[in-house]
Design a protein around this motif. Structure first.
Motif, PDB file in Angstrom:
ATOM      1  N   UNK A 213     -35.060 -77.189 -25.878  1.00 33.47           N
ATOM      2  CA  UNK A 213     -34.599 -78.352 -25.578  1.00 33.47           C
ATOM      3  C   UNK A 213     -34.334 -78.590 -24.012  1.00 33.47           C
ATOM      4  N   UNK A 214     -34.329 -79.588 -23.528  1.00 33.80           N
ATOM      5  CA  UNK A 214     -33.714 -79.888 -22.113  1.00 33.80           C
ATOM      6  C   UNK A 214     -32.328 -80.448 -22.311  1.00 33.80           C
TER       7      UNK A 214
ATOM      8  N   UNK B  50     -30.070 -82.573 -13.187  1.00 31.27           N
ATOM      9  CA  UNK B  50     -30.632 -81.589 -13.372  1.00 31.27           C
ATOM     10  C   UNK B  50     -31.074 -81.181 -14.600  1.00 31.27           C
ATOM     11  N   UNK B  51     -32.385 -80.757 -14.711  1.00 28.26           N
ATOM     12  CA  UNK B  51     -32.978 -80.451 -16.063  1.00 28.26           C
ATOM     13  C   UNK B  51     -32.472 -78.896 -16.223  1.00 28.26           C
ATOM     14  N   UNK B  52     -31.853 -78.598 -17.447  1.00 28.03           N
ATOM     15  CA  UNK B  52     -31.622 -77.196 -17.859  1.00 28.03           C
ATOM     16  C   UNK B  52     -32.171 -77.028 -19.186  1.00 28.03           C
ATOM     17  N   UNK B  53     -33.172 -76.065 -19.208  1.00 24.47           N
ATOM     18  CA  UNK B  53     -33.751 -75.606 -20.598  1.00 24.47           C
ATOM     19  C   UNK B  53     -32.738 -74.576 -21.344  1.00 24.47           C
ATOM     20  N   UNK B  54     -32.814 -75.029 -22.644  1.00 25.32           N
ATOM     21  CA  UNK B  54     -32.231 -74.136 -23.638  1.00 25.32           C
ATOM     22  C   UNK B  54     -33.012 -73.956 -24.903  1.00 25.32           C
ATOM     23  N   UNK B  55     -32.810 -72.472 -25.273  1.00 25.04           N
ATOM     24  CA  UNK B  55     -33.594 -72.392 -26.515  1.00 25.04           C
ATOM     25  C   UNK B  55     -32.749 -72.166 -27.553  1.00 25.04           C
ATOM     26  N   UNK B  56     -32.867 -72.982 -28.641  1.00 22.11           N
ATOM     27  CA  UNK B  56     -31.987 -72.972 -29.881  1.00 22.11           C
ATOM     28  C   UNK B  56     -32.823 -71.827 -30.962  1.00 22.11           C
ATOM     29  N   UNK B  57     -32.451 -70.597 -30.511  1.00 22.56           N
ATOM     30  CA  UNK B  57     -33.151 -69.506 -31.211  1.00 22.56           C
ATOM     31  C   UNK B  57     -32.805 -69.341 -32.642  1.00 22.56           C
ATOM     32  N   UNK B  58     -33.582 -69.118 -33.676  1.00 23.39           N
ATOM     33  CA  UNK B  58     -33.071 -68.846 -34.969  1.00 23.39           C
ATOM     34  C   UNK B  58     -32.248 -67.774 -35.295  1.00 23.39           C
ATOM     35  N   UNK B  59     -32.702 -66.824 -34.522  1.00 28.47           N
ATOM     36  CA  UNK B  59     -31.705 -65.702 -34.775  1.00 28.47           C
ATOM     37  C   UNK B  59     -30.429 -65.340 -33.728  1.00 28.47           C
TER      38      UNK B  59
ATOM     39  N   UNK C  45     -29.564 -70.453 -26.314  1.00 28.09           N
ATOM     40  CA  UNK C  45     -29.452 -69.598 -25.188  1.00 28.09           C
ATOM     41  C   UNK C  45     -30.117 -70.089 -23.737  1.00 28.09           C
ATOM     42  N   UNK C  46     -29.448 -69.815 -22.770  1.00 27.56           N
ATOM     43  CA  UNK C  46     -29.986 -70.243 -21.547  1.00 27.56           C
ATOM     44  C   UNK C  46     -31.173 -69.501 -20.961  1.00 27.56           C
TER      45      UNK C  46
END
Length: 171
Positions: free
Chosen positions: A30-31, A48-57, A61-62
């Motif tokens: 997601x951004x 400013x676009x900041x990517x994030x990862x919604x990690x299942x485990x 996370x940035x």
């Protein structure tokens, strides 16, 4: 000397690389957008676009969590393209709605700038989203400037000729 901690670190790195491929396919990325606000008049002048990862485990996370894995696995090209397109699309929508000026800033890595096809990819995204090149600002680190190669220099020059802006991140 090899030890158990090293094995765990290597295994986690491999897991992140494998999971990142699936993350792109499964919409786990997601951004988030951080506004740029003028201290003088408190006006929002961009995002400013900041990517994030919604990690299942591991949870949300940035980029520090997965950027190295993305660069080493070659996924940085797909990931970077996805982020730039999402950010350009959002800036265009916000600009049309009068919510914020359409300036959008996106972090890019040395690996992306070293790719000779990067300017073409950016041009395609700008055309697809309808965002003006002058509304896109690419943020690079000072490390990128220090490690600048001829390819990086040409890529940056081509993007500047298109109207894309550059900023030094975390300076």
């Amino acid at each position: 000397h090899f030890n158990g901690d090293m094995e765990q670190t290597v295994q986690e790195s491999l897991d992140i690389r494998k999971s990142l491929t699936l993350a792109l396919e499964n919409n786990e990325l997601d951004v988030f957008y951080q506004p740029y606000v003028s201290l003088k008049d408190k006006r929002v002048y961009g995002i400013e676009a900041l990517i994030r990862w919604n990690h299942p485990k591991y949870g949300l996370k940035g980029p520090a969590f997965f950027l190295e894995a993305a660069e080493k696995s070659g996924l940085i090209t797909s990931l970077g393209s996805w982020v730039i397109e999402a950010a350009c699309r959002k800036a265009k929508i916000l600009g049309e709605r009068g919510i914020a000026p359409p300036l959008v800033s996106v972090n890019v890595s040395l690996v992306q700038l070293a790719d000779f096809s990067f300017p073409e990819m950016v041009a395609e995204i700008l055309k697809k989203t309808g965002l003006q090149a002058e509304s896109l600002m690419l943020e690079i680190t000072e490390t990128t400037i220090i490690k600048q190669s001829e390819t990086v220099f040409r890529t940056a020059a081509t993007l500047r000729e298109m109207g894309v802006k550059f900023a030094i991140d975390n300076f």
